[in-house]
Enzyme design. Structure first.
Site, PDB file in Angstrom:
ATOM      1  N   CYS A  87      -5.776  -7.215  20.814  1.00 23.45           N
ATOM      2  CA  CYS A  87      -5.903  -8.080  19.648  1.00 23.45           C
ATOM      3  C   CYS A  87      -6.141  -9.511  20.108  1.00 23.45           C
ATOM      4  CB  CYS A  87      -4.608  -7.982  18.840  1.00 23.45           C
ATOM      5  SG  CYS A  87      -4.425  -9.257  17.586  1.00 23.45           S
TER       6      CYS A  87
ATOM      7  N   ASP B   3       8.129  -9.944  -8.426  1.00 28.96           N
ATOM      8  CA  ASP B   3       8.328  -8.568  -8.879  1.00 28.96           C
ATOM      9  C   ASP B   3       9.661  -8.528  -9.619  1.00 28.96           C
ATOM     10  OD1 ASP B   3       7.891  -5.916  -9.353  1.00 28.96           O
ATOM     11  OD2 ASP B   3       7.747  -5.309  -7.248  1.00 28.96           O
TER      12      ASP B   3
ATOM     13  N   CYS C  86      -1.106 -12.481  20.738  1.00 31.47           N
ATOM     14  CA  CYS C  86      -1.582 -11.544  21.757  1.00 31.47           C
ATOM     15  C   CYS C  86      -2.422 -12.210  22.843  1.00 31.47           C
ATOM     16  CB  CYS C  86      -2.353 -10.405  21.104  1.00 31.47           C
ATOM     17  SG  CYS C  86      -1.344  -9.527  19.895  1.00 31.47           S
TER      18      CYS C  86
ATOM     19  N   CYS D 116      -5.375 -12.300  18.425  1.00 32.56           N
ATOM     20  CA  CYS D 116      -4.593 -13.293  17.686  1.00 32.56           C
ATOM     21  C   CYS D 116      -3.851 -14.231  18.643  1.00 32.56           C
ATOM     22  CB  CYS D 116      -3.645 -12.614  16.699  1.00 32.56           C
ATOM     23  SG  CYS D 116      -2.020 -12.205  17.368  1.00 32.56           S
TER      24      CYS D 116
ATOM     25  N   ASP E 117       8.709  -2.182 -15.046  1.00 32.54           N
ATOM     26  CA  ASP E 117       8.058  -0.897 -15.325  1.00 32.54           C
ATOM     27  C   ASP E 117       8.900   0.257 -14.796  1.00 32.54           C
ATOM     28  OD1 ASP E 117       7.390  -2.282 -12.877  1.00 32.54           O
ATOM     29  OD2 ASP E 117       5.999  -0.650 -12.394  1.00 32.54           O
TER      30      ASP E 117
HETATM   31  N1  GUN Z   1       6.504  -2.360  -5.744  1.00 32.50           N
HETATM   32  C1  GUN Z   1       5.975  -1.249  -5.187  1.00 32.50           C
HETATM   33  N2  GUN Z   1       5.677  -0.345  -6.144  1.00 32.50           N
HETATM   34  C2  GUN Z   1       5.978  -0.894  -7.316  1.00 32.50           C
HETATM   35  C3  GUN Z   1       5.876  -0.445  -8.680  1.00 32.50           C
HETATM   36  O1  GUN Z   1       5.435   0.657  -8.980  1.00 32.50           O
HETATM   37  N3  GUN Z   1       6.303  -1.322  -9.646  1.00 32.50           N
HETATM   38  C4  GUN Z   1       6.793  -2.551  -9.345  1.00 32.50           C
HETATM   39  N4  GUN Z   1       7.174  -3.355 -10.325  1.00 32.50           N
HETATM   40  N5  GUN Z   1       6.913  -2.980  -8.074  1.00 32.50           N
HETATM   41  C5  GUN Z   1       6.519  -2.156  -7.080  1.00 32.50           C
HETATM   42 ZN    ZN Z   2      -2.222  -9.908  17.871  1.00 34.20          ZN
END
Ligand code: GUN
Ligand code: ZN
Length: 649
Positions: free
Chosen positions: A274, A89, A279, A276, A124
């Site tokens: 759960c 990201d 758990c 897993c 963005d």
């Molecule tokens: N992570 C959570 N929401 C967003 C988003 O709208 N844009 C970006 N780039 N990362 C995010």
């Molecule tokens: Zn669990």
């Protein structure tokens, strides 16, 4: 990069996403790795969860001189010690949370490329839910501008361009269309974290649908910041392919224990509900008694086990055709999700969902509650009864539902049908079903309880009234006599059946087109069900035992070709593909130049060339809107090629 769907249910799909670091089966989860504080290492994730794709934040790496140098010198995969696919990201989310991110859009795209990210993300503009329409409009204009200048910088890296636009459907669709025109590799739906944090699932649903309506259907869609498993089934049913989770860690840090149907506070639990590995090997009190770090890690592991398990459940549901059942079950455990599910009855949502809904499924539809009757498949059946089914007689007899298939429970009526000039319609749990359609999906292939809820009963009776309209209806109770006016030569059940199924499956009039001539029915010796229909000695269609629908033979296709004008029932292929298709090879999506928009996934279709000459018959593996858009994969599975000469009859 390739993205190729293999199986569909609702608007969801199982697909294979191939990146330079492997092939991933979607829908799947990308656990968030914070390079500054790794709670569970990528290496452990690979061992414990078979994690083959994860997401990290390039902005965090960029900001830290040490991490930045490491990443630049040795690459991102080395930095994280992970050999699978890594998505990064861009810092947008940090600007949403902290407000102060000083970055140039291209700077961070170039950085992601330099460190070897498989899938980078543009910087963005996070469109907040409280933004006005004007503000959100400005957000998307800038997001689109940044996407257009970033794409030339992506090199061999895949690039994700998030759809923004706040809570405004028109802006979401517009932004999605503009971004699709830029041909990015992946489309996250952004700006939705605040909606999920406040359980505004109806807004979220509107946002996903509006975004999907503008997006290139051949690209994977990521729901940015969705980490709670509760939302996964609905989001997948609406067409989301990827999720990222920091929830597993954030919730753990807060002593919260994730479950597919909600969240519990660890101190409130007396038992761990759960299976897993965490758990199964600890009691609730043992977990509660752990020291801080140890407990957070154990909880994070549990949270991840649950999240991955929910995605496996979803994939099994898609493959098995029971995704709607899963969505309805989850909605039953969360009122906000129940509101979102109810929203899907709205016309725009129905249109979107019906377009993607496969024609038939491998297993029966099961009632879970009031939402079931409103599933796109059952709404479609009702709509097509009105537009496609043609009553062979002016009088209709309505009979109550006894058991399935309906006709098997009315032997006394079936016996006299060929001397009864009336249509017979069953007042079923989900609405009217002509007796002749009783074996066709979903009529026999649906399980409703003996007593349904009031809303379902009301809707079923509304559908029956709608269907009956101004028809002449007579009451008949078992054992009763029929009015003399109705007795006389009439069609038997078999003939009614093949005509009605053909009309429902191919369009009004198809029965008359397919079956005019000397009819011969071949039946199964074991079940006495119709197997093949021959007309004037030619095998025209076969009836499938599983869903009571027809498989088209070439002779049948020829009849439909002359009976229905283009583009009805047709998939048109480019000249390049003609010789292959005629030889019986399946039709690849990239060779499709046109498709009847009324066809649905799983439908039988006529494959024709640009001059409307018949090349073969096949079965749709994609929706009409996806054909020709996907550059990889098969669009139509061939049943029979016309072979030899092009058949222009
Ligand atoms: N992570 C959570 N929401 C967003 C988003 O709208 N844009 C970006 N780039 N990362 C995010
Ligand atoms: Zn669990």
């Amino acid at each position: 990069m390739t993205f190729e769907p293999t199986t569909h249910d609702a608007a969801g799909r199982i697909a294979h996403l191939t990146t330079p670091h492997g092939t991933i089966t979607t829908p799947t989860l990308l656990p968030v790795i914070n390079p500054n504080k790794t709670l569970i290492t990528p290496h452990d994730m690979t061992t414990l969860f078979h994690t083959d794709i994860l997401i990290t934040n390039s902005y965090i790496i960029y900001k830290d001189p040490h991490l930045r140098q490491q990443a630049l010198d040795h690459g991102l995969h080395h930095l994280l010690n992970f050999q699978g696919t890594i998505m990064t990201d861009s810092g947008t989310f940090q600007s949403h949370v902290y407000g102060d991110v000083h970055l140039e859009p291209l700077q961070i795209v170039d950085f992601q490329r330099h460190i070897g990210s498989d899938i980078g993300t543009i910087l963005d503009i996070f469109s907040e839910p409280h933004h006005t329409h004007t503000q959100a409009q400005t957000d998307i204009t800038e997001t689109i501008r940044r996407a257009s200048i970033s794409i030339p910088h992506k090199g061999t890296m895949m690039l994700a361009c998030p759809v923004q636009g706040g809570i405004y459907p028109d802006l979401r669709t517009h932004c999605a269309q503009e971004l699709s025109n830029l041909h990015a590799d992946l489309y996250p739906i952004g700006g939705v974290v605040p909606l999920m944090e406040t359980q505004r699932y109806t807004d979220l649903t509107n946002v996903i649908i509006a975004s999907k309506q503008g997006l290139d259907p051949s690209r994977p869609v990521h729901l940015f910041g969705a980490g709670h498993p509760l939302i996964f089934p609905l989001a997948v049913a609406l067409g989301c392919d990827l999720f990222d989770s920091s929830a597993y860690a954030k919730y753990a840090a807060d002593d919260r224990y994730l479950l597919p149907w909600g969240t519990e506070k660890l101190p409130d639990l007396t038992d761990l509900p759960c299976p897993c590995p965490i758990c199964s090997t600890h009691t609730a009190s043992e977990l509660q008694a752990m020291t801080g770090d140890e407990r957070v890690r154990a909880l994070a592991l549990h949270n991840l086990y649950v999240s991955y398990a929910e995605l496996r459940t979803i994939r099994a549901a898609i493959a098995g055709g029971w995704l709607w059942e899963l969505v309805e079950q989850r909605a039953a455990s969360n009122p906000a999700l129940a509101d979102a599910l109810r929203l899907l009855r709205e016309p725009n949502a129905q249109r979107f969902l019906e377009m993607h809904e496969p024609r038939s499924k491998a297993r029966a539809i099961r009632y879970t509650g009031t939402a079931t009757i409103f599933r796109p498949l059952l709404q479609r059946f009702q709509d097509q009864l009105l537009t496609r089914y043609e009553s062979p007689y002016t009088t209709t007899i309505v009979i109550p539902e006894r058991g399935k298939p309906f006709a098997a429970y009315y032997p006394e009526l079936v016996k006299v049908l060929s001397a009864l000039a009336a249509d017979v319609v069953v007042d079923s749990s989900f609405g009217p079903v002509p007796l002749a359609l009783d074996e066709m999906f979903p009529c026999a292939q649906s399980l409703f309880p003996g007593i349904v809820d009031d809303e379902t009963r009301h809707e079923a009776s509304r559908r029956l009234q709608d269907f009956l309209g101004k028809k002449t209806v007579i009451a008949w109770s078992p054992g009763g006599r029929f009015p003399d006016a109705l007795t006389g030569p009439a069609l038997d059940l078999d003939t009614r059946r093949i005509r009605a199924v053909a009309d429902m499956q191919f369009g009004r009039g198809a029965g008359a087109i397919l079956f005019s001539g000397r009819l011969q029915l071949v039946k199964s010796k074991a079940t006495l069900k119709i197997r093949n229909v021959l007309v004037d000695g030619e095998h025209v269609v076969s009836m499938r035992a599983a869903d009571g629908m027809f498989t088209l033979k070439l002779a049948g296709a020829r009849r439909l070709l002359s009976g229905f004008a283009a583009p009805l029932l047709r998939v048109t292929v480019n000249d390049d593909a003609v010789p292959f298709v005629r030889d019986g090879k399946s039709v690849f999506s990239k060779f499709v130049s046109g498709c009847d928009p009324g066809l649905r996934l799983g439908d039988e279709c006529l494959i024709v060339d640009g001059q409307d000459a018949l090349l073969g018959v096949g079965r749709l593996l994609l929706c009409p809107g996806e054909m020709g858009v996907f550059q990889v994969g098969v669009a139509v599975k061939m049943r029979e090629g016309s072979g030899g000469e092009v058949d222009a009859s």
